[in-house]
Design a protein around this motif. Structure first.
Motif, PDB file in Angstrom:
ATOM      1  N   ARG A  69       0.836  -1.213   0.000  1.00 58.45           N
ATOM      2  CA  ARG A  69       0.000   0.000   0.000  1.00 58.45           C
ATOM      3  C   ARG A  69       0.862   1.249   0.000  1.00 58.45           C
ATOM      4  NH1 ARG A  69      -2.968  -2.875   3.748  1.00 58.45           N
ATOM      5  NH2 ARG A  69      -4.683  -3.972   2.736  1.00 58.45           N
ATOM      6  N   LYS A  70       1.855   1.214   0.893  1.00 55.88           N
ATOM      7  CA  LYS A  70       2.733   2.371   1.024  1.00 55.88           C
ATOM      8  C   LYS A  70       3.554   2.570  -0.256  1.00 55.88           C
ATOM      9  CE  LYS A  70       6.368   3.769   3.974  1.00 55.88           C
ATOM     10  NZ  LYS A  70       7.360   3.156   4.867  1.00 55.88           N
ATOM     11  N   ILE A  71       4.068   1.470  -0.754  1.00 54.51           N
ATOM     12  CA  ILE A  71       4.926   1.537  -1.935  1.00 54.51           C
ATOM     13  C   ILE A  71       4.149   2.063  -3.139  1.00 54.51           C
ATOM     14  CG2 ILE A  71       6.169   0.128  -3.616  1.00 54.51           C
ATOM     15  CD1 ILE A  71       6.904  -1.756  -1.282  1.00 54.51           C
ATOM     16  N   GLU A  72       2.961   1.505  -3.352  1.00 57.90           N
ATOM     17  CA  GLU A  72       2.210   1.854  -4.547  1.00 57.90           C
ATOM     18  C   GLU A  72       1.756   3.307  -4.502  1.00 57.90           C
ATOM     19  OE1 GLU A  72      -0.641  -1.305  -5.117  1.00 57.90           O
ATOM     20  OE2 GLU A  72       0.972  -2.710  -5.633  1.00 57.90           O
ATOM     21  N   ASP A  73       1.325   3.715  -3.339  1.00 53.82           N
ATOM     22  CA  ASP A  73       0.903   5.097  -3.169  1.00 53.82           C
ATOM     23  C   ASP A  73       2.066   6.047  -3.449  1.00 53.82           C
ATOM     24  OD1 ASP A  73      -1.251   6.815  -2.382  1.00 53.82           O
ATOM     25  OD2 ASP A  73       0.052   7.380  -0.691  1.00 53.82           O
ATOM     26  N   LYS A  74       3.221   5.689  -2.891  1.00 52.53           N
ATOM     27  CA  LYS A  74       4.403   6.526  -3.036  1.00 52.53           C
ATOM     28  C   LYS A  74       4.791   6.720  -4.495  1.00 52.53           C
ATOM     29  CE  LYS A  74       9.381   5.987  -2.166  1.00 52.53           C
ATOM     30  NZ  LYS A  74      10.357   5.136  -1.458  1.00 52.53           N
ATOM     31  N   TRP A  75       4.833   5.624  -5.254  1.00 52.61           N
ATOM     32  CA  TRP A  75       5.321   5.732  -6.634  1.00 52.61           C
ATOM     33  C   TRP A  75       4.298   6.320  -7.580  1.00 52.61           C
ATOM     34  CZ3 TRP A  75      10.182   6.124  -7.409  1.00 52.61           C
ATOM     35  CH2 TRP A  75      11.051   5.589  -6.438  1.00 52.61           C
ATOM     36  N   TYR A  96       4.829   9.829  -7.161  1.00 51.81           N
ATOM     37  CA  TYR A  96       6.109  10.204  -7.756  1.00 51.81           C
ATOM     38  C   TYR A  96       5.973  10.371  -9.277  1.00 51.81           C
ATOM     39  CZ  TYR A  96      10.950   9.736  -9.376  1.00 51.81           C
ATOM     40  OH  TYR A  96      12.150   9.930  -9.998  1.00 51.81           O
ATOM     41  N   TRP A  97       5.337   9.378  -9.923  1.00 54.97           N
ATOM     42  CA  TRP A  97       5.189   9.430 -11.387  1.00 54.97           C
ATOM     43  C   TRP A  97       4.389  10.657 -11.813  1.00 54.97           C
ATOM     44  CZ3 TRP A  97       3.403   3.705 -11.057  1.00 54.97           C
ATOM     45  CH2 TRP A  97       4.523   2.873 -10.941  1.00 54.97           C
ATOM     46  N   ALA A  98       3.313  10.933 -11.037  1.00 50.03           N
ATOM     47  CA  ALA A  98       2.465  12.073 -11.392  1.00 50.03           C
ATOM     48  C   ALA A  98       3.247  13.373 -11.235  1.00 50.03           C
ATOM     49  CB  ALA A  98       1.221  12.079 -10.514  1.00 50.03           C
ATOM     50  N   LYS A  99       3.956  13.485 -10.119  1.00 48.43           N
ATOM     51  CA  LYS A  99       4.670  14.727  -9.817  1.00 48.43           C
ATOM     52  C   LYS A  99       5.810  14.974 -10.803  1.00 48.43           C
ATOM     53  CE  LYS A  99       7.314  16.833  -6.139  1.00 48.43           C
ATOM     54  NZ  LYS A  99       8.524  16.159  -5.667  1.00 48.43           N
ATOM     55  N   GLY A 107      -1.397   1.921 -11.665  1.00 45.44           N
ATOM     56  CA  GLY A 107       0.002   2.193 -12.002  1.00 45.44           C
ATOM     57  C   GLY A 107       0.324   2.158 -13.483  1.00 45.44           C
ATOM     58  N   PHE A 108      -0.548   2.718 -14.308  1.00 47.57           N
ATOM     59  CA  PHE A 108      -0.263   2.744 -15.741  1.00 47.57           C
ATOM     60  C   PHE A 108       0.719   3.862 -16.072  1.00 47.57           C
ATOM     61  CE2 PHE A 108      -4.619   0.850 -15.840  1.00 47.57           C
ATOM     62  CZ  PHE A 108      -4.214  -0.390 -16.287  1.00 47.57           C
ATOM     63  N   SER A 109       1.478   3.648 -17.153  1.00 38.97           N
ATOM     64  CA  SER A 109       2.448   4.663 -17.571  1.00 38.97           C
ATOM     65  C   SER A 109       1.837   5.576 -18.638  1.00 38.97           C
ATOM     66  CB  SER A 109       3.705   3.987 -18.102  1.00 38.97           C
ATOM     67  OG  SER A 109       3.411   3.205 -19.251  1.00 38.97           O
ATOM     68  N   PHE A 110       0.625   6.061 -18.371  1.00 35.28           N
ATOM     69  CA  PHE A 110      -0.036   6.939 -19.334  1.00 35.28           C
ATOM     70  C   PHE A 110       0.543   8.348 -19.258  1.00 35.28           C
ATOM     71  CE2 PHE A 110      -3.923   4.145 -18.489  1.00 35.28           C
ATOM     72  CZ  PHE A 110      -3.705   3.371 -19.615  1.00 35.28           C
ATOM     73  N   ILE A 164       6.757  -2.101  -7.152  1.00 31.68           N
ATOM     74  CA  ILE A 164       7.763  -2.776  -6.331  1.00 31.68           C
ATOM     75  C   ILE A 164       9.134  -2.625  -6.976  1.00 31.68           C
ATOM     76  CG2 ILE A 164       7.466  -5.078  -7.373  1.00 31.68           C
ATOM     77  CD1 ILE A 164       7.871  -6.280  -4.614  1.00 31.68           C
ATOM     78  N   ALA A 165       9.168  -2.616  -8.297  1.00 35.00           N
ATOM     79  CA  ALA A 165      10.453  -2.476  -8.981  1.00 35.00           C
ATOM     80  C   ALA A 165      11.086  -1.112  -8.680  1.00 35.00           C
ATOM     81  CB  ALA A 165      10.255  -2.651 -10.493  1.00 35.00           C
ATOM     82  N   GLU A 166      10.259  -0.070  -8.689  1.00 34.31           N
ATOM     83  CA  GLU A 166      10.766   1.262  -8.362  1.00 34.31           C
ATOM     84  C   GLU A 166      11.346   1.281  -6.945  1.00 34.31           C
ATOM     85  OE1 GLU A 166      11.200   3.890 -10.141  1.00 34.31           O
ATOM     86  OE2 GLU A 166       9.558   4.263 -11.539  1.00 34.31           O
ATOM     87  N   GLU A 167      10.611   0.677  -6.024  1.00 25.58           N
ATOM     88  CA  GLU A 167      11.032   0.677  -4.627  1.00 25.58           C
ATOM     89  C   GLU A 167      12.367  -0.048  -4.456  1.00 25.58           C
ATOM     90  OE1 GLU A 167       9.471   2.348  -2.338  1.00 25.58           O
ATOM     91  OE2 GLU A 167      10.579   1.686  -0.558  1.00 25.58           O
ATOM     92  N   LEU A 168      12.490  -1.209  -5.132  1.00 20.39           N
ATOM     93  CA  LEU A 168      13.724  -1.984  -5.041  1.00 20.39           C
ATOM     94  C   LEU A 168      14.874  -1.231  -5.694  1.00 20.39           C
ATOM     95  CD1 LEU A 168      12.271  -5.513  -5.889  1.00 20.39           C
ATOM     96  CD2 LEU A 168      12.946  -4.660  -3.639  1.00 20.39           C
TER      97      LEU A 168
END
Length: 952
Positions: free
Chosen positions: A6-12, A15-18, A115-118, A861-865
């Motif tokens: 939850r924390k990871i997905e929210d964080k990234w 991040y992607w949006a910002k 988490g789409f890369s749109f 998860i890949a971003e976090e790792l």
RNA sequence: GCCGAAGUGGCGGAAUUGGUAGACGCGCUGGAUUCAAAAUCCAGUGGUAGCAAUACCGUGUGGGUUCGAUUCCCACCUUCGGUACCA
């Protein structure tokens, strides 16, 4: 440290949006790649787990291409004009724009969760005036164009006008209305402006015509075929009649051949190409005209046409299309569609009553009715005869509902010995069945095999085969002026008007003579007016007829009040709107330059992006959106507005995710509800139960059910072994079947990465498959293991085992993505992580490339790792790892082998292979040499027990 | 009817150009850990026979090609999707 998705997905996601990680630029040193998912209609029900399947696949590919060094365009938007919002407006009075806006917000929330890369900066909405301005603009370009068959492309209408002025239309070869009159340049110049305009309308690629529609008087509206069930409207069950209405049409038939040819140039699924090919329905043959013999119908003609007609001009002609001109000597009757315009004119007085009754009966039957009933043979003799063009014999003219007015010419020359339907008709009405085939028995059925045809009893055609006879007949018909070779298409021009509110308004007003006029481009968009109610008006006008401000002031270029219409400067506007497919027919191009308000898109943008490289969507659009879009693209190409004739190089149809519905069984006579095992032979009524009330072993939450269906709260539940077991059935996922599973709850429980992996793991992308959450713990477990693998990461050197595992995975995953086999690469990841865990691998040299591999599938998860490994940049821009085959073959050795005294070759064997394995491989090879016909191979590659490849 | 796709364990599904059928996951069984459960880990899991090694049978059905067929060919059956009398 646990895997806190939850924390990871929210964080990234934040991040992607910002950081606008996925924003695409219209220029780059890198090669371009355009990955596109079909944009959704934002329905009130929100996304269910079926929607994201294609989006996830497309997203994986887009992310993969980014790792591979491409400049990737991956946009998303909304096809936001449509019926449901309009129907909601009719019921509640809420403006469809508000409904649509609310739904879009919900869609966006759900999409963001996954988490789409749109590149959201390029979002389009078809119902946004800034967008539909350009839909209207394309309509205008179509209006200003005609199709020149000589150059085989669309050209500006101005070129046509200048030809008319110089030489009339005699030499013009255009795709145009059949009833276009011939005229000289002098005649053209003498025509009034109105007449000229009306003639040009017959050439334009969008034009007005009377088309038959399904009209429902009770609802005061036109219905699609889908909305009619058993001849009555789906809503309300009102009768539906067929009625002619003036509609805007699209001259897609001009492009029939090019739409067919283009299919060979694009990488689309064969079934989809097949269905477009069938839809276009090209058939080669000939048209032939049969003269109707003059007889007692002179009287009738005088009466109906009210003129004194001479005997010569009185004779009518019937034009037919046939794919078997070689069988023309086998004609023993003709059949007209009951709606054929000649029917009234040629019917003899004796037959009149019977014919009229039949025509009326046919008109009453709905199209579906008529089609469902293939077995019944019906028809009526008109009393009239036609003359055979060669034998000059009289041929009886019948009418029959197996002939369709809308295909070909609405008339057939019936050859009972060569066509089964004609055969059945002739048998039924005891009409002659002359045999014109050599050595063929037609006493039981018609002979429709043209390959083996040798024609007999056919005068100058005797002894010829199908091909020869066809050519000869066409030659003869042409000489006599009785016909010619012709290619016929099943495809018909597309109706482009809808009697709806929630669609693009036409940029059209009508002058005092009722001639349509185009609103100049610079005054677009013509925005939808406000209306009080969204239903048709009392006089049967479309909903826009309710607008009080819907007139065009040609001086101020403004929409003004209807009451001001003065027929000099203020005119009524078109009240129809465009169909759903209008907005989706060029959106893929608009994404390239979505905010341009000067042009539809800049030449720079479209010359850079060119076309869609990968398009993913459902196969239900095969003959709708995907055909119309190809048509528009070809038109835009002809007019120099698009650089490519086909808009999408490759297309993938994702399969449908079906739902597993649950049923309870209520006794028809009592208030008892039986468990599935107890229904036996009882008369029970299956009732849908919401799938959220069922646990994994098909047991129903009875209290929950009673709350959900208060009307059944009093029912008695008959249990088996203390449980109520529901029945299950696979059905389309739909709100009305209570089998919808939302992605939200799964994201909440397992996370978006788990959902993404699981949807891919479910099965092949293109196959339809039932949704079942039972297996999701498997992929979730994989992510947890992956997480653990990175906890003790260090700088140690990788072992050969480590490298082998990694490179095996790189190879497989790369192949899988290129082949769109996403399901098997999820398995590959699991094997990889299991192996690395067993190998106690902690080295960065392995885990870094692995994170990149995984990141297309499970990006959060890949971003976090990635960050954990000390990177400050997003993993999205990391390079895809290079595959190195040496890590895989390292452990194999080559052994020279000889046996049978003379065979000598090399076997490439794994280093750790036992003696018994080698012996088994030699034995296997011994057998294989037979297959090689005694040749000695140079090298044989073997894995334990199995020969993999023989070289030489 | 026609066109298309597909039939593999209890389930979803793997299987490069024909080369150890059932990868991987779910489920199930047994075990470890735990006061217990969840979670985690280990082992087993196509069928039949057998204590076992092992043997035989197995990719919708029936034939064929091949040293070898889930894969290729022919015929048939079933399911799903599309389309609807196309002259």
């Amino acid at each position: 440290m646990n895997y806190n998705f939850r924390k990871i997905e929210d964080k990234w996601q934040k991040y992607w949006a910002k950081n606008e990680t996925f924003k695409a630029e219209n220029q780059s040193e890198k090669p371009k790649f355009y990955a596109l998912s079909m944009f959704p209609y934002p329905s009130g029900a929100g996304l269910h787990v079926g929607h994201p399947l294609g989006y996830i696949a497309c997203d994986i590919y887009a992310r993969y291409k980014r790792h591979k060094g491409y400049n990737v365009l991956h946009p998303m938007g909304y096809d936001s004009f449509g019926l449901p919002a309009e129907q909601y407006a009719i019921q509640t009075g809420q403006h469809p724009a508000i409904t649509t806006d609310t739904n879009i917000k919900r869609y966006r929330e759900q999409l963001d969760q996954l988490g789409f890369s749109f590149d959201w900066s390029r979002e389009v909405r078809t119902s946004d005036p800034k967008y539909y301005k350009w839909t209207q603009w394309v309509f205008i370009q179509l209006f200003h164009s005609w199709y020149n068959n000589r150059t085989d492309k669309a050209e500006s209408i101005d070129t046509l006008v200048s030809v008319f002025e110089k030489q009339g239309n005699v030499k013009v070869d255009a795709t145009c209305d059949d009833d276009t009159p011939m005229f000289t340049a002098e005649e053209w110049k003498g025509y009034s402006s109105t007449k000229q305009q009306n003639i040009l309308l017959k050439y334009r690629l969008t034009y007005l015509a009377d088309a038959e529609v399904n009209w429902c008087p009770a609802l005061g509206t036109v219905l699609a075929n889908d909305e009619i069930v058993n001849g009555v409207s789906e809503r309300g069950g009102h009768p539906v009649i067929r009625k002619k209405m003036t509609q805007w049409m699209m001259r897609i038939t001009a492009y029939a051949q090019r739409l067919l040819d283009g299919l060979n140039t694009i990488d689309w699924p064969q079934p989809l190409k097949d269905s477009q090919t069938n839809w276009i329905g090209r058939s080669e043959g000939a048209s032939a005209t049969f003269d109707v013999l003059p007889n007692s119908n002179v009287e009738v003609l005088k009466k109906t046409e009210g003129e004194d007609i001479s005997r010569t001009s009185m004779s009518h002609k019937i034009e037919v299309f046939t794919t078997r001109p070689d069988t023309i000597f086998g004609v023993s009757f003709m059949t007209l569609a009951p709606e054929h315009e000649l029917v009234q004119k040629i019917t003899t007085p004796e037959q009149r009553a019977e014919v009229e009754a039949y025509v009326e009966a046919t008109a009453k039957r709905s199209e579906r009715d008529r089609m469902a009933d293939v077995k019944t043979i019906s028809g009526v003799f008109t009393g009239a005869y036609a003359e055979h063009p060669f034998t000059k014999e009289p041929i009886p003219i019948w009418i029959g509902d197996y002939v369709l007015a809308s295909y070909g010419t609405g008339a057939v020359m019936a050859v009972p010995c060569g066509d089964q339907r004609d055969y059945d008709f002739a048998k039924h009405f005891k009409i002659d069945i002359p045999n014109i085939f050599e050595g063929v028995d037609i006493s039981k059925e018609a002979f429709a095999d043209k390959v083996n045809t040798i024609v007999a009893n056919s005068d100058f055609l005797n002894g010829l085969n199908y091909r020869e006879a066809t050519r000869k007949v066409i030659d003869e018909l042409e000489k006599m002026g009785h016909g010619k070779g012709k290619i016929n298409y099943r495809l018909r021009d597309a109706v482009f008007s809808r009697q709806r509110y929630w669609g693009e308004p036409f940029p059209v007003y009508y002058n005092a003579e009722g001639v349509p006029q185009i609103i100049d481009e610079e005054h677009l968009p013509l925005e939808l007016p406000e209306v009080e109610k969204y239903l048709p008006t009392e006089t049967g006008e479309p909903p826009l007829g309710n607008a009080t401000h819907w007139a065009w002031n040609t001086n101020t270029y403004e929409v003004v009040a209807n009451s001001l219409i003065d027929n000099k400067t203020i005119f009524p506007l078109e009240m129809n709107t465009m169909p759903g497919w209008a907005g989706s027919s060029q959106y893929f191009n608009r994404y390239m330059d979505p905010h341009n308000d000067k042009t539809i898109y800049s030449p720079e943008a479209i010359n850079y992006w060119q076309d869609v490289d990968l398009y993913i969507g459902g196969s239900e659009h095969a003959t709708g959106h995907l055909l119309y879009s190809r048509f528009w693209q070809k038109f835009l190409f002809d007019r120099g507005i698009a650089p490519k004739e086909e808009f999408a190089k490759k297309l993938i149809n994702q399969g449908m995710i079906t739902g597993t519905s649950a049923f309870v069984y209520k006794d028809l006579t009592s208030n008892k509800i039986y468990s599935k095992g107890l229904i036996d032979n009882k008369d029970v009524n299956p009732i849908h139960a919401d799938v959220s009330l069922i646990n994994s072993s098909d047991e129903l939450d009875i209290e929950g059910f009673k709350k959900w269906r208060p009307d059944l709260a009093e029912a008695e539940f008959i249990l088996e072994e203390g449980k109520y077991v529901v029945g299950r059935e696979i059905e389309k996922m739909s709100k009305s079947k209570y089998n919808v599973v939302n992605p939200d709850q799964i994201c909440e429980e397992y996370g978006a990465d788990s959902l993404r992996l699981y949807e891919m793991f479910l099965g092949p992308l293109e196959q339809s498959k039932p949704w079942n959450t039972a297996g999701i713990t498997g992929v979730h477990g994989f992510l947890k293991k992956l997480w653990k693998l990175y906890l003790n990461i260090g700088d140690s050197e990788p072992t050969p085992e480590n490298l082998k595992t990694l490179h095996k995975t790189i190879k497989k995953v790369e192949e899988d993505i290129e082949n769109f086999s996403f399901n098997t690469s999820v398995s590959t990841f699991m094997i990889c992580v299991n192996e690395l865990t067993a190998q106690k691998c902690t080295c960065k040299a392995i885990l870094k490339p692995l994170a990149v591999l995984v990141s297309s599938y499970a990006p959060h998860i890949a971003e976090e790792l990635w960050e954990l490994m000390g990177h400050t940049e997003s993993i999205a821009n990391a390079n895809f790892p290079e595959f190195d085959a040496t890590h895989l073959v390292e452990r194999t050795k080559e052994y020279p082998i000889s046996f049978n005294g003379r065979m000598r070759f090399k076997m490439q064997l794994p280093a750790d292979m036992g003696k018994a394995d080698i012996e088994a491989a030699v034995m296997a090879h011994e057998q294989t040499t037979k297959y090689l016909e005694g040749r000695t191979p140079k090298k044989v590659i073997v894995v334990p027990g199995r020969i993999v490849n023989i070289v030489g």
